[in-house]
Design an enzyme around this catalytic site. Structure first.
Site, mmCIF file in Angstrom:
data_model
loop_
_atom_site.group_PDB
_atom_site.id
_atom_site.type_symbol
_atom_site.label_atom_id
_atom_site.label_comp_id
_atom_site.label_asym_id
_atom_site.label_seq_id
_atom_site.Cartn_x
_atom_site.Cartn_y
_atom_site.Cartn_z
ATOM 1 C CG ASP A 25 -1.690 1.250 1.443
ATOM 2 O OD1 ASP A 25 -1.634 2.132 0.572
ATOM 3 O OD2 ASP A 25 -2.372 1.361 2.488
ATOM 4 C CE LYS A 86 -1.429 6.990 -3.571
ATOM 5 N NZ LYS A 86 -1.992 6.113 -2.522
ATOM 6 C CD GLU A 185 -4.876 3.779 -2.694
ATOM 7 O OE1 GLU A 185 -5.740 4.576 -2.278
ATOM 8 O OE2 GLU A 185 -3.716 4.115 -2.981
ATOM 9 C CG ASP A 207 -8.872 5.355 1.769
ATOM 10 O OD1 ASP A 207 -8.409 5.856 2.812
ATOM 11 O OD2 ASP A 207 -8.161 4.824 0.899
#
Ligand code: ADP
Ligand code: MG
Length: 630
Positions: A25, A86, A185, A207
């Protein structure tokens, strides 16, 4: 966009060989690595028992450090300590000019489209920074498992575009990691809960991480996850919770945050305390807070109820995003069968309460929300590495992208729609466009878009030598057949004459998952455009057809059946249609066609009359003649 749980063929191994594969992850705030051992998927901790690695890389002159050691310098050495990399993955110089204004980094002007950040260690790209995190995760896996890594499943947000996915793959390549699959994800989270083998239906993945909020609505159908919609807020997460609490502390300490300039170490202390208080309040009702250094000194307590008041407005924003995304997915709350909680910030009890209230069901929280994505990725990696013989082929039995034919105007007519189980055979009839046509070019394409140019060309062949017919009278049946191995055969047959032609094509040859996902994403992103383009092309084809018919009629009867005035009116309408047909307004073309038809009404009637007359004349003459002879 849709994610397909497909496996590469030929990846299965002998059952006794266990291959070391991990799930990673690669998060904005934290990264984790997990693997399956003795049938159980678990994240791997470091020697101090930390499972999460802060996604932070610090570049000093002579060394690069990753994780906790780097994170400690994020405030003291911001220019060389890269956090949340990211956010820059797959982003160009232009994108960063927008993002970059608020960032502490020195971006370097480069000739290439890939921006670089200037650090004490040299200039680095986002892909390189990410690869350092991946190297670190890989090293952890190898030292924990003591074996060579065969490959990894790396997770990416469902909304990641092709460039962002490619950049992630490149980062893995730099880290010398074999990417078995990039997995979305939310899909990973669903896999962790075993929802892929459960009942079919719609699920929501909520999330809430450190700096981002993502809500995804997935539909599970025959083991395939389809992403119906994604939404959220790329600038909302646990860090904002920390800020709210920090502001509150300053307020309690009588410090006016607007006018007081706090030094870096005080800010860091304050944020650390705020975060610690928040995390503690996930398990206790009240915490003691102590911030004291030379410039700030406050001790006090914060209750969970007080914190809830501070956070409610932020949590509400996430709920509003859920509502919007459900609307985008065209799904009502009652359709949602499960809600999966992902991300460290969903440990905040108030978040769970509000999510449960909104979806009117208890969300799934039994798997640690920080770890659930890595766990799902590890499960998938285990299957892809071939450690579960028999399972990997299971999900191959659908076609990932629609297959169709090119029709007039460069449009695609889908024959077999994506996600159709194989083997399958479907046929559709087509006809000719021109009078006297004796051949037809067949162009087989793959993709979801409406225009041939946006799809992938698979094969072309000609059906030749059928007898000439007037336009629209030939009947050409095209059959698409896909066998159990996924091989496509296309055949065409002119029904009146029996003339046949066929070709074998490999529909998925050379298309990676990534390309498949990109094509699906594009088709969703462009659905609206495509509909407009389709109706425009259809009108243009219709316009051309009308013009061709008109010109044929004018050549045949224009001189005999029309007055000069009438001819002039028709010519004006004709010119207008030619003009409109070259532009991109479907409605205007439609109107121009109507205009041509109106201008021709009398002409058409006269032509009809004259042809009837001619037919009758011919007939009666014959009859008359015969009569005479008798
Ligand atoms: P990301 O997906 O962005 O990498 P994570 O899922 O790791 O992020 O979430 C990190 C966030 O979770 C941080 O803001 C952190 O403070 C928060 N968090 C972690 N543990 C808890 C907890 N026990 N209670 C509340 N928030 C927590
Ligand atoms: Mg995350």
């Amino acid at each position: 966009m849709a994610l397909l749980q497909l496996s590469e063929p030929g990846q299965s191994t002998a059952p006794h060989q266990h291959r070391l594969a991990v799930g990673i992850d690669l998060g904005t705030t934290n990264s984790l690595v997990a693997t399956v051992r003795s049938g159980e998927a678990a994240t791997l901790p470091d020697s101090q028992g930390h499972h999460s690695v802060p996604s932070v890389v610090r570049y000093s002159k002579d060394r690069i450090c990753v994780g906790h050691a780097a994170a400690e310098h994020s405030i003291t050495d911001p220019k060389n300590t890269i956090v949340s990399v990211k956010r820059f993955m797959g982003r160009g110089v232009d994108d960063l000019q927008v993002l970059g204004k608020k960032l502490p980094y020195d971006f370097v002007a480069t000739d290439s489209a890939v921006p670089r950040i200037h650090t004490a260690h040299g200039d680095v790209s986002a892909t390189e920074v990410s690869s350092e995190i991946l190297k670190y995760m890989k090293a952890r896996a190898v030292s924990a498992l003591g074996d060579e890594l065969m490959g990894a499943v790396i997770t990416v947000p469902a909304y990641f575009d092709d460039a962002q996915r490619q950049a992630t793959k490149d980062a893995a390549r730099l880290a010398d990691i074999n990417v078995l699959r990039l997995l979305n994800e939310p899909t990973a989270a669903a896999v962790a809960y075993g929802l892929d083998s459960g009942q079919e239906g719609v699920i929501a993945i909520y999330d809430l991480g450190g700096g981002t909020f993502d809500i995804s609505i997935l539909r599970l159908n025959k083991g395939v996850f389809e992403v119906l919609a994604t939404g959220g807020d790329s600038a909302l997460g646990g860090d904002d919770f920390d800020h709210k609490i920090a502001e509150w502390i300053l307020q309690q300490a009588g410090v006016d945050a607007a006018t007081t300039e706090l030094d870096a170490s005080t800010v860091r202390l304050l944020m650390q305390q705020a975060r610690a208080a928040k995390e503690a309040l996930s398990s206790v009702e009240q915490v003691e807070i102590n911030v004291s250094n030379t410039s700030l000194n406050w001790q006090g307590s914060l209750s969970r109820a007080q914190m809830n008041d501070l956070l409610d407005a932020l949590i509400k924003q996430t709920i509003l995003a859920c509502r919007r995304t459900l609307r985008d997915a065209d799904v009502v709350i009652e359709n949602i069968q499960q809600v999966v909680m992902v991300g460290g910030s969903t440990r905040v009890l108030r978040v769970r309460e509000k999510v449960a209230e909104f979806f009117a069901c208890e969300p799934l929280v039994s798997i640690d929300p920080d770890k659930v994505v890595a766990v799902g990725a590890a499960l998938q990696a285990d299957v892809l590495a071939g450690n579960k013989p028999g399972e990997e082929m299971l999900l191959l039995d659908i076609i990932p992208l629609s297959l169709g034919l090119e029709t007039m105007g460069g449009l695609v007519e889908k024959i077999i729609h994506r996600n159709t189980p194989i083997p399958v055979a479907k046929a559709q009839d087509f006809t000719t466009y021109k009078d006297g046509q004796t051949a037809m070019a067949i162009h087989v394409v793959q993709g979801e878009r409406d225009l041939v140019t946006d799809c992938r060309s698979l094969a072309r062949f000609d059906l030749c030598g059928f007898p000439p017919h007037v336009a629209g009278a030939a009947r050409i049946r095209v059959t698409f057949q896909i066998d159990a191995d996924g091989l496509l055969m296309v055949s065409a047959r002119e029904q009146n004459s029996g003339v046949e032609a066929s070709v074998d094509v490999r529909p998925s040859y050379g298309l990676s998952d990534n390309e498949i996902e990109t094509m699906l994403r594009d088709s969703m992103a462009h659905a609206e455009d495509d509909m407009q383009t389709r109706s425009l092309r259809e009108q243009q084809v219709e316009g051309e057809r009308v013009l061709a018919a008109l010109d044929a009629a004018l050549t045949a009867d224009g001189k005999t059946l029309l007055s000069a005035d009438e001819r002039a009116t028709i010519d004006v309408a004709r010119a207008e249609l030619i003009n409109m047909n070259s532009k991109d307004d479907a409605d205007a073309i439609k109107a121009a066609i109507k205009q041509v038809e109106a201008s021709c009404e009398a002409f058409v009637a006269r032509r009809m009359n004259s042809s009837i007359k001619q037919a009758m004349r011919g007939h009666s003459i014959d009859e008359y003649a015969t009569h005479h002879e008798e």
